[in-house]
Design a protein around this motif. Structure first.
Motif, PDB file in Angstrom:
ATOM      1  N   GLU A  82      16.074  33.001  47.776  1.00 40.00           N
ATOM      2  CA  GLU A  82      15.312  32.122  46.891  1.00 40.00           C
ATOM      3  C   GLU A  82      14.077  31.558  47.589  1.00 40.00           C
ATOM      4  O   GLU A  82      13.055  31.302  46.955  1.00 40.00           O
ATOM      5  CB  GLU A  82      16.219  30.987  46.404  1.00 40.00           C
ATOM      6  N   ARG A  83      14.145  31.402  48.900  1.00 40.16           N
ATOM      7  CA  ARG A  83      13.037  30.794  49.627  1.00 40.16           C
ATOM      8  C   ARG A  83      12.144  31.827  50.314  1.00 40.16           C
ATOM      9  O   ARG A  83      11.335  31.458  51.175  1.00 40.16           O
ATOM     10  CB  ARG A  83      13.585  29.795  50.650  1.00 40.16           C
ATOM     11  N   THR A  84      12.274  33.096  49.939  1.00 37.78           N
ATOM     12  CA  THR A  84      11.465  34.152  50.540  1.00 37.78           C
ATOM     13  C   THR A  84      10.525  34.749  49.503  1.00 37.78           C
ATOM     14  O   THR A  84      10.949  35.097  48.401  1.00 37.78           O
ATOM     15  CB  THR A  84      12.367  35.262  51.119  1.00 37.78           C
ATOM     16  N   ARG A  85       9.246  34.861  49.860  1.00 30.90           N
ATOM     17  CA  ARG A  85       8.233  35.453  48.989  1.00 30.90           C
ATOM     18  C   ARG A  85       7.379  36.428  49.803  1.00 30.90           C
ATOM     19  O   ARG A  85       7.014  36.124  50.939  1.00 30.90           O
ATOM     20  CB  ARG A  85       7.313  34.378  48.387  1.00 30.90           C
ATOM     21  N   SER A  86       7.072  37.581  49.210  1.00 30.15           N
ATOM     22  CA  SER A  86       6.260  38.586  49.898  1.00 30.15           C
ATOM     23  C   SER A  86       5.198  39.142  48.965  1.00 30.15           C
ATOM     24  O   SER A  86       5.369  39.170  47.738  1.00 30.15           O
ATOM     25  CB  SER A  86       7.134  39.749  50.392  1.00 30.15           C
TER      26      SER A  86
ATOM     27  N   THR B  59      15.008  39.868  46.385  1.00 27.20           N
ATOM     28  CA  THR B  59      14.016  39.924  45.304  1.00 27.20           C
ATOM     29  C   THR B  59      12.752  39.177  45.719  1.00 27.20           C
ATOM     30  O   THR B  59      12.302  38.265  45.029  1.00 27.20           O
ATOM     31  CB  THR B  59      14.592  39.313  44.014  1.00 27.20           C
ATOM     32  N   ASP B  60      12.163  39.566  46.831  1.00 27.24           N
ATOM     33  CA  ASP B  60      11.069  38.779  47.403  1.00 27.24           C
ATOM     34  C   ASP B  60       9.678  39.160  46.921  1.00 27.24           C
ATOM     35  O   ASP B  60       8.733  38.398  47.092  1.00 27.24           O
ATOM     36  CB  ASP B  60      11.090  38.893  48.931  1.00 27.24           C
ATOM     37  N   ASP B  61       9.504  40.340  46.310  1.00 29.93           N
ATOM     38  CA  ASP B  61       8.171  40.859  45.998  1.00 29.93           C
ATOM     39  C   ASP B  61       7.590  40.198  44.753  1.00 29.93           C
ATOM     40  O   ASP B  61       7.971  40.522  43.623  1.00 29.93           O
ATOM     41  CB  ASP B  61       8.238  42.373  45.815  1.00 29.93           C
ATOM     42  N   ILE B  62       6.632  39.306  44.939  1.00 29.43           N
ATOM     43  CA  ILE B  62       6.098  38.545  43.803  1.00 29.43           C
ATOM     44  C   ILE B  62       5.248  39.401  42.885  1.00 29.43           C
ATOM     45  O   ILE B  62       4.984  39.013  41.744  1.00 29.43           O
ATOM     46  CB  ILE B  62       5.288  37.321  44.278  1.00 29.43           C
TER      47      ILE B  62
ATOM     48  N   TYR C 106      20.919  44.143  49.822  1.00 29.17           N
ATOM     49  CA  TYR C 106      19.997  45.259  49.703  1.00 29.17           C
ATOM     50  C   TYR C 106      18.841  44.861  48.803  1.00 29.17           C
ATOM     51  O   TYR C 106      18.892  43.858  48.096  1.00 29.17           O
ATOM     52  CB  TYR C 106      20.715  46.478  49.114  1.00 29.17           C
ATOM     53  N   GLY C 107      17.788  45.665  48.806  1.00 30.44           N
ATOM     54  CA  GLY C 107      16.658  45.430  47.928  1.00 30.44           C
ATOM     55  C   GLY C 107      16.993  45.768  46.490  1.00 30.44           C
ATOM     56  O   GLY C 107      17.748  46.705  46.212  1.00 30.44           O
ATOM     57  N   ASN C 108      16.416  45.030  45.564  1.00 29.32           N
ATOM     58  CA  ASN C 108      16.776  45.107  44.149  1.00 29.32           C
ATOM     59  C   ASN C 108      16.088  46.290  43.463  1.00 29.32           C
ATOM     60  O   ASN C 108      15.058  46.137  42.815  1.00 29.32           O
ATOM     61  CB  ASN C 108      16.380  43.796  43.462  1.00 29.32           C
TER      62      ASN C 108
ATOM     63  N   GLY D 224      10.847  41.190  52.846  1.00 31.03           N
ATOM     64  CA  GLY D 224      11.679  39.991  52.850  1.00 31.03           C
ATOM     65  C   GLY D 224      13.154  40.284  53.052  1.00 31.03           C
ATOM     66  O   GLY D 224      13.942  39.354  53.272  1.00 31.03           O
ATOM     67  N   ASP D 225      13.534  41.569  52.985  1.00 30.70           N
ATOM     68  CA  ASP D 225      14.899  41.936  53.376  1.00 30.70           C
ATOM     69  C   ASP D 225      15.260  41.318  54.723  1.00 30.70           C
ATOM     70  O   ASP D 225      16.379  40.845  54.923  1.00 30.70           O
ATOM     71  CB  ASP D 225      15.016  43.465  53.510  1.00 30.70           C
ATOM     72  N   LEU D 226      14.304  41.342  55.654  1.00 27.79           N
ATOM     73  CA  LEU D 226      14.584  40.915  57.020  1.00 27.79           C
ATOM     74  C   LEU D 226      15.057  39.464  57.080  1.00 27.79           C
ATOM     75  O   LEU D 226      16.021  39.148  57.793  1.00 27.79           O
ATOM     76  CB  LEU D 226      13.351  41.099  57.897  1.00 27.79           C
ATOM     77  N   THR D 227      14.395  38.578  56.362  1.00 27.69           N
ATOM     78  CA  THR D 227      14.777  37.166  56.451  1.00 27.69           C
ATOM     79  C   THR D 227      16.172  36.931  55.882  1.00 27.69           C
ATOM     80  O   THR D 227      16.961  36.165  56.439  1.00 27.69           O
ATOM     81  CB  THR D 227      13.756  36.272  55.729  1.00 27.69           C
ATOM     82  N   VAL D 228      16.481  37.591  54.785  1.00 26.85           N
ATOM     83  CA  VAL D 228      17.799  37.418  54.167  1.00 26.85           C
ATOM     84  C   VAL D 228      18.879  38.002  55.067  1.00 26.85           C
ATOM     85  O   VAL D 228      19.926  37.375  55.316  1.00 26.85           O
ATOM     86  CB  VAL D 228      17.829  38.069  52.771  1.00 26.85           C
TER      87      VAL D 228
END
Length: 581
Positions: free
Chosen positions: A181-185, A132-135, A102-104, A151-155
């Motif tokens: 770890e490899r997802t950034r949005s 935790t993709d939101d930079i 889930y989203g953090n 980035g939820d989708l990729t995980v």
């Protein structure tokens, strides 16, 4: 704005009912959300995702072969409750363990963590991976504090594919953690969103301006700029995301990425494709190869006009799972072999089939129970009277759901309290039933915390004796201890704790000094109200408001304010002769 609804407090329930009716081949209803309508291989890991409603196709729309086995679906922009998550996980379980993802966000962390502990205690191996993709929501040095957006989708996609491939739980967790770890949005917004029944959007952006670093719950951005051209937006996205590469990616040149260009509700597909063309060109110039890009709506925010870009930096294993087939109501990729349907008889009921057995209570405790009900009635009434105000306060730097969440919780608690008294419950059991109903119906952070408080108070009061001032003061102290242990906030964090601490300290001290409960409670309520008002001068250090701390200056914390309102309303139900020392 959101125009089509019936009762705003029932919106989430009704959308789930309609969603299930529209996709019977993909999902079936269970209490708290949905699970797959098709059979799964036994002993495989079950991926259970979830969060607040209002983000379709996240989260229910991602349930199906290739991605999730179940989705716990909370109220609008609010975490599902612990009970909902456990219910969905049990129904989704295939015998190979559960991965919760889930989203953090604070409420999700509270409820999913509690669900994980309960499932493990029941003998169902359960692990968690937070997205935790939101930079924009925290610096790279504090990646663990970042929130999850598109980035939820990729995980979810990679974890679901790993489970389909037969990976055991530890390996599914490893792959999901690597994907995170490899997802950034990074996202932007041109207008805010409006919750059903609300007359105003959760935030506004001046005409011709664009908010930077938006959230998916109506949180305002962290900055503003003039609206650029489509190419200018593409440049912003690419520059922001290439400026922070994940560990193991030294340079973008020669790397392969999956890409998600996500519309948040009101930006049309035609606009998204214009922007995508510019993004693709700029990434190509940087030496990046795009693998099976996705352009569309994957994590929305009602009618928000906004866009986010997600880059998912692949390796061989991650690319294999990104490309793997999936068939869900909201996301399809490749080919998925036909799956047999689950028989209707094996479906899980949406509501418990029977009530818990009522604990025997003394005559004195049963006689005091109506007083507890009167207090719960007062709580529900004061929340009903201030629901819009609480939502408005919460929307300043948060997601605006506090009012409707509190209303759902208090209304459910009131119904449960009345039912308990009619069934012959004692005072403590009335509070315990109200606590469970509140946390289950409200969800979110406030639902979880009010459930903790009412349960602590009910446990202390019990059903053997009529509650007296000392028992209630001790119960309030237990409630504070539970809140601190469960929510981890302290005085000064700009949360409900800022109001609860002076309330409990005042109540306990005055009861010890021999004051009757009514007088002691009056003083404690006044202390809580003053402390709640003083939170206007604080900067939030935890929760969803933290990334927008400066915006909250001058506005009290919604949770502290609602606690002050409730403490004052309950005081009016306590006459000076109700309770002895």
């Amino acid at each position: 704005m959101t125009r089509l609804f019936n009762d705003p407090t029932a919106f989430a329930d009704e959308l789930i009912d309609g969603f299930v009716a529209a996709h019977p081949g993909h999902v079936r209803p269970v209490r708290g959300g949905v699970v797959r309508a098709t059979r799964c291989t036994s002993d495989t890991v079950a991926l259970v995702i979830g969060g607040g409603s209002g983000h379709y196709p996240a989260f229910g729309g991602l349930v199906g072969p290739g991605i999730a086995h179940g989705a716990a679906m909370g109220n609008l922009f609010a975490s599902p409750s612990t009970q909902q998550i456990v219910s969905v996980a049990r129904a989704a379980s295939n015998g190979g363990g559960i991965l919760l993802s889930y989203g953090n966000y604070a409420g999700d962390v509270l409820n999913f963590d509690a669900a994980e502990a309960q499932l493990n205690a029941e003998g169902i191996p359960t692990r968690t991976v937070r997205v935790t993709d939101d930079i924009a929501s925290a610096p790279a040095s504090e990646k663990h504090r970042r929130r999850g957006i598109a980035g939820d989708l990729t995980v979810f996609k990679v974890a679901g594919a790993a489970a389909e491939a037969g990976y055991v739980l530890d390996e599914v967790v490893r792959v999901a953690e690597l994907a995170n770890e490899r997802t950034r949005s990074f996202g932007v917004a041109f207008t805010g969103c409006t919750l059903p029944g609300a007359s105003e959007p959760l935030f506004t952006v001046p005409e011709g301006r664009m908010a930077l670093g938006l959230g998916i719950h109506g949180e305002p951005g962290i900055g503003e700029t003039d609206i650029p051209s489509a190419d200018g937006l593409a440049q912003l996205f690419v520059e922001e995301l290439l400026a922070e590469l994940p560990e193991g990616v030294a340079s973008p040149k020669g790397r392969r990425v999956a890409l998600v260009l996500n519309g948040l509700g009101s930006v049309k597909y035609e606009e998204l494709y214009v922007v995508y063309g510019c993004i693709a060109r700029r990434l190509q110039e940087a030496g990046v190869t795009i693998v099976e890009p996705e352009v569309g709506e994957f994590c929305t925010s009602f009618d928000m006009a906004g866009v986010s870009l997600t880059l998912f930096w692949l390796d061989t294993e991650l690319e294999l799972f990104w490309r793997a087939g999936a068939d869900t109501p909201g996301f399809r990729k490749g080919l998925v072999s036909p799956r047999p349907r689950v028989s209707a008889e094996s479906g899980v009921q949406k509501k418990p089939s029977s009530e818990a057995v009522m604990v025997p209570a003394s005559e004195e405790s049963r006689a005091a129970a109506p007083r507890i009900v009167a207090a719960v009635d007062a709580i529900a009434a004061v929340i009903d009277a201030h629901v819009e105000e609480l939502g408005r306060i919460d929307a300043v730097a948060g997601d605006g759901d506090h009012g409707i969440g509190m209303q759902r919780g208090a209304t459910a608690a009131r119904a449960a309290a009345h039912a308990a008294v009619e069934a012959g419950a004692g005072a403590g059991s009335v509070l315990l039933r109200a606590a469970d109903a509140w946390s289950d119906r409200a969800g979110g952070t406030s639902g979880a915390l009010w459930g903790v408080m009412l349960r602590a108070l009910g446990t202390r009061i019990g059903d053997e004796d009529a509650p007296d001032a000392h028992a209630i003061a001790e119960g309030a102290a237990d409630a504070l201890a539970g809140i601190r242990s469960y929510g981890k906030a302290e005085v000064g964090d700009k949360t409900m704790v800022d109001a609860i601490v002076p309330f409990v300290e005042t109540l306990v001290a005055r009861v010890i000094d021999g004051e009757q409960l009514g007088d002691a409670w009056d003083a404690a309520a006044a202390a809580a109200t003053a402390a709640a008002a003083a939170t206007a001068d604080l900067l939030p250090r935890v929760g969803r408001a933290r990334p927008h701390a400066e915006k909250s200056l001058g506005t009290p914390d919604a949770g502290a304010h609602s606690f002050g309102l409730i403490a004052t309303a309950v005081a009016a139900t306590l006459t000076r002769k109700d309770f002895a020392r």
